[in-house]
Motif scaffolding. Structure first.
Motif, PDB file in Angstrom:
ATOM      1  N   MET A  34       0.846  -1.170   0.000  1.00  0.00           N
ATOM      2  CA  MET A  34       0.000   0.000   0.000  1.00  0.00           C
ATOM      3  C   MET A  34       0.897   1.241   0.000  1.00  0.00           C
ATOM      4  N   LEU A  35       0.551   2.199  -0.829  1.00  0.00           N
ATOM      5  CA  LEU A  35       1.298   3.448  -0.942  1.00  0.00           C
ATOM      6  C   LEU A  35       0.566   4.527  -0.156  1.00  0.00           C
ATOM      7  N   ILE A  36       1.241   5.093   0.842  1.00  0.00           N
ATOM      8  CA  ILE A  36       0.661   6.144   1.672  1.00  0.00           C
ATOM      9  C   ILE A  36       1.312   7.470   1.309  1.00  0.00           C
ATOM     10  N   ILE A  37       0.492   8.479   1.039  1.00  0.00           N
ATOM     11  CA  ILE A  37       0.978   9.826   0.736  1.00  0.00           C
ATOM     12  C   ILE A  37       0.594  10.732   1.894  1.00  0.00           C
ATOM     13  N   ARG A  38       1.567  11.428   2.441  1.00  0.00           N
ATOM     14  CA  ARG A  38       1.320  12.347   3.556  1.00  0.00           C
ATOM     15  C   ARG A  38       0.957  13.720   2.996  1.00  0.00           C
ATOM     16  N   PRO A  60       0.084  17.488   3.102  1.00  0.00           N
ATOM     17  CA  PRO A  60       0.388  18.547   4.083  1.00  0.00           C
ATOM     18  C   PRO A  60      -0.855  19.086   4.793  1.00  0.00           C
ATOM     19  N   TRP A  61      -2.030  18.959   4.178  1.00  0.00           N
ATOM     20  CA  TRP A  61      -3.266  19.487   4.758  1.00  0.00           C
ATOM     21  C   TRP A  61      -4.095  18.414   5.466  1.00  0.00           C
ATOM     22  N   CYS A  62      -4.091  17.184   4.961  1.00  0.00           N
ATOM     23  CA  CYS A  62      -4.980  16.134   5.469  1.00  0.00           C
ATOM     24  C   CYS A  62      -4.275  15.034   6.243  1.00  0.00           C
ATOM     25  N   GLY A  63      -2.959  14.985   6.195  1.00  0.00           N
ATOM     26  CA  GLY A  63      -2.227  13.922   6.874  1.00  0.00           C
ATOM     27  C   GLY A  63      -2.054  12.704   5.979  1.00  0.00           C
ATOM     28  N   ASP A  64      -1.741  11.570   6.585  1.00  0.00           N
ATOM     29  CA  ASP A  64      -1.486  10.332   5.842  1.00  0.00           C
ATOM     30  C   ASP A  64      -2.765   9.823   5.183  1.00  0.00           C
ATOM     31  N   ARG A  65      -2.655   9.540   3.866  1.00  0.00           N
ATOM     32  CA  ARG A  65      -3.799   9.040   3.107  1.00  0.00           C
ATOM     33  C   ARG A  65      -3.334   7.968   2.127  1.00  0.00           C
ATOM     34  N   ASP A  66      -4.223   7.036   1.832  1.00  0.00           N
ATOM     35  CA  ASP A  66      -3.938   6.005   0.849  1.00  0.00           C
ATOM     36  C   ASP A  66      -3.860   6.641  -0.539  1.00  0.00           C
ATOM     37  N   HIS A  67      -2.991   6.100  -1.398  1.00  0.00           N
ATOM     38  CA  HIS A  67      -2.807   6.686  -2.728  1.00  0.00           C
ATOM     39  C   HIS A  67      -4.070   6.645  -3.586  1.00  0.00           C
ATOM     40  N   THR A  68      -5.047   5.814  -3.233  1.00  0.00           N
ATOM     41  CA  THR A  68      -6.283   5.743  -4.016  1.00  0.00           C
ATOM     42  C   THR A  68      -7.109   7.028  -3.915  1.00  0.00           C
ATOM     43  N   THR A  95      10.945   5.334  -7.850  1.00  0.00           N
ATOM     44  CA  THR A  95      10.108   4.535  -8.743  1.00  0.00           C
ATOM     45  C   THR A  95      10.405   3.038  -8.670  1.00  0.00           C
ATOM     46  N   MET A  96      11.519   2.663  -8.069  1.00  0.00           N
ATOM     47  CA  MET A  96      11.827   1.236  -7.933  1.00  0.00           C
ATOM     48  C   MET A  96      11.201   0.645  -6.676  1.00  0.00           C
ATOM     49  N   THR A  97      11.242   1.388  -5.569  1.00  0.00           N
ATOM     50  CA  THR A  97      10.746   0.867  -4.296  1.00  0.00           C
ATOM     51  C   THR A  97       9.401   1.465  -3.897  1.00  0.00           C
ATOM     52  N   HIS A  98       8.978   2.510  -4.596  1.00  0.00           N
ATOM     53  CA  HIS A  98       7.758   3.271  -4.302  1.00  0.00           C
ATOM     54  C   HIS A  98       7.831   3.998  -2.960  1.00  0.00           C
ATOM     55  N   THR A  99       9.031   4.148  -2.424  1.00  0.00           N
ATOM     56  CA  THR A  99       9.214   4.888  -1.184  1.00  0.00           C
ATOM     57  C   THR A  99       9.027   6.376  -1.449  1.00  0.00           C
ATOM     58  N   ILE A 100       8.165   7.002  -0.670  1.00  0.00           N
ATOM     59  CA  ILE A 100       7.954   8.447  -0.778  1.00  0.00           C
ATOM     60  C   ILE A 100       8.871   9.111   0.233  1.00  0.00           C
ATOM     61  N   PHE A 101       9.738  10.008  -0.242  1.00  0.00           N
ATOM     62  CA  PHE A 101      10.704  10.626   0.657  1.00  0.00           C
ATOM     63  C   PHE A 101      10.410  12.087   0.957  1.00  0.00           C
ATOM     64  N   ARG A 102       9.446  12.707   0.261  1.00  0.00           N
ATOM     65  CA  ARG A 102       8.988  14.051   0.638  1.00  0.00           C
ATOM     66  C   ARG A 102       7.723  14.405  -0.124  1.00  0.00           C
ATOM     67  N   VAL A 103       6.914  15.244   0.510  1.00  0.00           N
ATOM     68  CA  VAL A 103       5.677  15.733  -0.097  1.00  0.00           C
ATOM     69  C   VAL A 103       5.561  17.211   0.262  1.00  0.00           C
ATOM     70  N   LEU A 104       5.358  18.039  -0.759  1.00  0.00           N
ATOM     71  CA  LEU A 104       5.231  19.486  -0.570  1.00  0.00           C
ATOM     72  C   LEU A 104       4.082  20.009  -1.421  1.00  0.00           C
ATOM     73  N   PRO A 105       3.572  21.204  -1.130  1.00  0.00           N
ATOM     74  CA  PRO A 105       2.602  21.813  -2.035  1.00  0.00           C
ATOM     75  C   PRO A 105       3.200  21.916  -3.444  1.00  0.00           C
ATOM     76  N   ALA A 106       2.390  21.809  -4.472  1.00  0.00           N
ATOM     77  CA  ALA A 106       2.871  21.748  -5.843  1.00  0.00           C
ATOM     78  C   ALA A 106       3.700  22.956  -6.253  1.00  0.00           C
ATOM     79  N   ALA A 107       3.415  24.116  -5.732  1.00  0.00           N
ATOM     80  CA  ALA A 107       4.149  25.322  -6.122  1.00  0.00           C
ATOM     81  C   ALA A 107       5.549  25.358  -5.531  1.00  0.00           C
ATOM     82  N   THR A 108       5.854  24.475  -4.602  1.00  0.00           N
ATOM     83  CA  THR A 108       7.166  24.442  -3.949  1.00  0.00           C
ATOM     84  C   THR A 108       8.147  23.636  -4.800  1.00  0.00           C
TER      85      THR A 108
END
Length: 89
Positions: free
Chosen positions: A1-5, A7-15, A71-84
């Motif tokens: 399962m891929l979890i995206i953090r 910045p506004w809603c917290g941890d969420r499933d990629h779906t 893209t090999m491990t699907h590890t997410i190492f940072r998440v920022l607002p798109a304009a950043t």
């Protein structure tokens, strides 16, 4: 399962998100040659390893995010607002 953090809603499933493409592609100037526009619209790399992507939180806050993901491990190492922009150290 891929979890995206989000910045506004917290941890969420990629779906809850839609993939928005390569965040490093730069849009050509309006008067750029046609070949530049063809490359911009149709040509994409298929990177292996660390990559920057746009993701849209369609089932949440509806914000666009800039996600750093391996893209090999699907590890997410940072998440920022798109304009950043990511700043490499």
């Amino acid at each position: 399962m891929l979890i995206i953090r989000c910045p506004w809603c917290g941890d969420r499933d990629h779906t809850e998100f839609n993939y928005g493409g390569d965040a490093r592609v730069v849009r050509p100037a309006p008067d750029a040659p046609l070949a530049d526009w063809v490359d911009y619209v149709y040509m994409r790399d298929n990177p292996r390893g660390a990559h920057e992507e746009y993701w849209h939180h369609v089932q949440g806050c509806r914000q666009w995010l800039r996600v750093g993901r391996d893209t090999m491990t699907h590890t997410i190492f940072r998440v920022l607002p798109a304009a950043t922009r990511f700043v490499e150290r």
